[in-house]
Scaffold this motif. Structure first.
Motif, PDB file in Angstrom:
ATOM      1  N   ASN A   6       0.819  -1.213   0.000  1.00 42.24           N
ATOM      2  CA  ASN A   6       0.000   0.000   0.000  1.00 42.24           C
ATOM      3  C   ASN A   6       0.855   1.267   0.000  1.00 42.24           C
ATOM      4  O   ASN A   6       0.334   2.373   0.033  1.00 42.24           O
ATOM      5  CB  ASN A   6      -0.968   0.002   1.185  1.00 42.24           C
ATOM      6  N   GLY A   7       2.196   1.099  -0.036  1.00 43.39           N
ATOM      7  CA  GLY A   7       3.093   2.249  -0.076  1.00 43.39           C
ATOM      8  C   GLY A   7       3.372   2.872   1.272  1.00 43.39           C
ATOM      9  O   GLY A   7       4.096   3.854   1.365  1.00 43.39           O
ATOM     10  N   LEU A   8       2.808   2.326   2.350  1.00 45.91           N
ATOM     11  CA  LEU A   8       2.992   2.898   3.679  1.00 45.91           C
ATOM     12  C   LEU A   8       4.074   2.150   4.451  1.00 45.91           C
ATOM     13  O   LEU A   8       4.285   0.953   4.241  1.00 45.91           O
ATOM     14  CB  LEU A   8       1.669   2.851   4.449  1.00 45.91           C
ATOM     15  N   ARG A   9       4.727   2.851   5.363  1.00 50.31           N
ATOM     16  CA  ARG A   9       5.819   2.284   6.158  1.00 50.31           C
ATOM     17  C   ARG A   9       5.392   2.114   7.605  1.00 50.31           C
ATOM     18  O   ARG A   9       4.558   2.856   8.107  1.00 50.31           O
ATOM     19  CB  ARG A   9       7.019   3.222   6.117  1.00 50.31           C
ATOM     20  N   PRO A  10       6.015   1.159   8.301  1.00 48.69           N
ATOM     21  CA  PRO A  10       5.767   1.027   9.736  1.00 48.69           C
ATOM     22  C   PRO A  10       6.582   2.068  10.503  1.00 48.69           C
ATOM     23  O   PRO A  10       7.623   2.525  10.039  1.00 48.69           O
ATOM     24  CB  PRO A  10       6.242  -0.382  10.048  1.00 48.69           C
ATOM     25  N   ALA A  11       6.101   2.407  11.671  1.00 49.63           N
ATOM     26  CA  ALA A  11       6.805   3.372  12.521  1.00 49.63           C
ATOM     27  C   ALA A  11       6.752   2.910  13.966  1.00 49.63           C
ATOM     28  O   ALA A  11       5.898   2.107  14.348  1.00 49.63           O
ATOM     29  CB  ALA A  11       6.160   4.755  12.408  1.00 49.63           C
ATOM     30  N   LEU A 126      -0.351   2.380  10.258  1.00 56.17           N
ATOM     31  CA  LEU A 126      -0.561   2.268  11.704  1.00 56.17           C
ATOM     32  C   LEU A 126      -0.772   0.827  12.155  1.00 56.17           C
ATOM     33  O   LEU A 126      -0.424   0.467  13.280  1.00 56.17           O
ATOM     34  CB  LEU A 126      -1.733   3.152  12.137  1.00 56.17           C
ATOM     35  N   SER A 127      -1.297  -0.024  11.288  1.00 53.11           N
ATOM     36  CA  SER A 127      -1.530  -1.421  11.673  1.00 53.11           C
ATOM     37  C   SER A 127      -0.227  -2.206  11.822  1.00 53.11           C
ATOM     38  O   SER A 127      -0.214  -3.278  12.423  1.00 53.11           O
ATOM     39  CB  SER A 127      -2.439  -2.114  10.652  1.00 53.11           C
ATOM     40  N   ARG A 128       0.878  -1.662  11.307  1.00 49.07           N
ATOM     41  CA  ARG A 128       2.193  -2.297  11.465  1.00 49.07           C
ATOM     42  C   ARG A 128       3.108  -1.459  12.351  1.00 49.07           C
ATOM     43  O   ARG A 128       4.326  -1.643  12.341  1.00 49.07           O
ATOM     44  CB  ARG A 128       2.861  -2.497  10.100  1.00 49.07           C
ATOM     45  N   SER A 129       2.513  -0.577  13.130  1.00 46.79           N
ATOM     46  CA  SER A 129       3.299   0.359  13.939  1.00 46.79           C
ATOM     47  C   SER A 129       3.106   0.110  15.422  1.00 46.79           C
ATOM     48  O   SER A 129       2.188  -0.593  15.838  1.00 46.79           O
ATOM     49  CB  SER A 129       2.920   1.797  13.573  1.00 46.79           C
ATOM     50  N   TRP A 130       3.970   0.723  16.199  1.00 48.56           N
ATOM     51  CA  TRP A 130       4.010   0.544  17.655  1.00 48.56           C
ATOM     52  C   TRP A 130       4.061   1.902  18.354  1.00 48.56           C
ATOM     53  O   TRP A 130       4.578   2.865  17.802  1.00 48.56           O
ATOM     54  CB  TRP A 130       5.269  -0.229  18.040  1.00 48.56           C
TER      55      TRP A 130
END
Length: 192
Positions: A6-11, A126-130
């Protein structure tokens, strides 16, 4: 870790005081530094953040700083503290809510406004973020934004022994322990 399809990164969103730097004790209570020379970086923060960077996470700081609104610190001093923090640690961005509780803003934690702002600005999944914090409100903020959360166990946090009640993924002693939990389990879904 790279961008998802989706082009988004985790943070990893990080609280500042009690996580990246020591709290300052005022009148027997933990407080934020009000001067640049009061900023003391946590000993494990450089190593911990370097490990997160190596794993491909954006590092975004979200911090409540009501002393500005309360007239106890100038905004310019807050900017100088953040400049020193950014020079010492590999963070990608820092956002501070300078409001007080009575302002009822959307950015003051436990509300997720700062996380949502940074997610939009930096293209964060956000679903792969902490979210890592030392207070119950940090956990609530991360959960409201859709992040998995880790609470640093501090004696001044009344909820630090109640993981099920807070819904945090883990309660750990140090930032480095939190980072190890994230790097070892990067694909954990955020749902409890």
């Amino acid at each position: 870790m790279t961008r998802a399809s989706n082009g988004l990164r985790p943070a990893v969103f990080l609280d500042r005081d009690g996580v990246l730097n020591h709290v300052v004790w005022r009148d027997g209570k933990p407080a934020s530094p009000r001067a640049v020379d009061e900023l003391e970086i946590e000993a494990d923060a450089p190593q911990a953040l370097a490990a997160l960077k190596a794993a491909g996470y954006l590092l975004l700081v979200v911090t409540n700083q009501p002393d500005v609104r309360r007239g106890l610190m100038a905004a310019e001093v807050l900017d100088a503290i953040h400049a020193r923090l950014a020079a010492a640690l590999p963070v990608d961005d820092i956002v501070a809510c300078v409001h007080d509780n009575a302002d009822d803003c959307a950015c003051r934690k436990p509300k997720p406004g700062m996380i949502l702002e940074l997610a939009e600005r930096h293209g964060v999944d956000l679903s792969r973020s902490w979210m890592i914090g030392d207070q119950d409100r940090d956990v609530a903020c991360g959960q409201a934004a859709g992040c998995a959360t880790i609470l640093l166990k501090k004696f001044y946090n009344s909820g630090a022994n109640s993981v099920p009640e807070l819904g945090s993924r883990a309660v750990v002693e140090t930032l480095l322990q939190a980072v190890l939990a994230i790097v070892e389990q990067p694909t954990i879904a955020t749902a409890p």
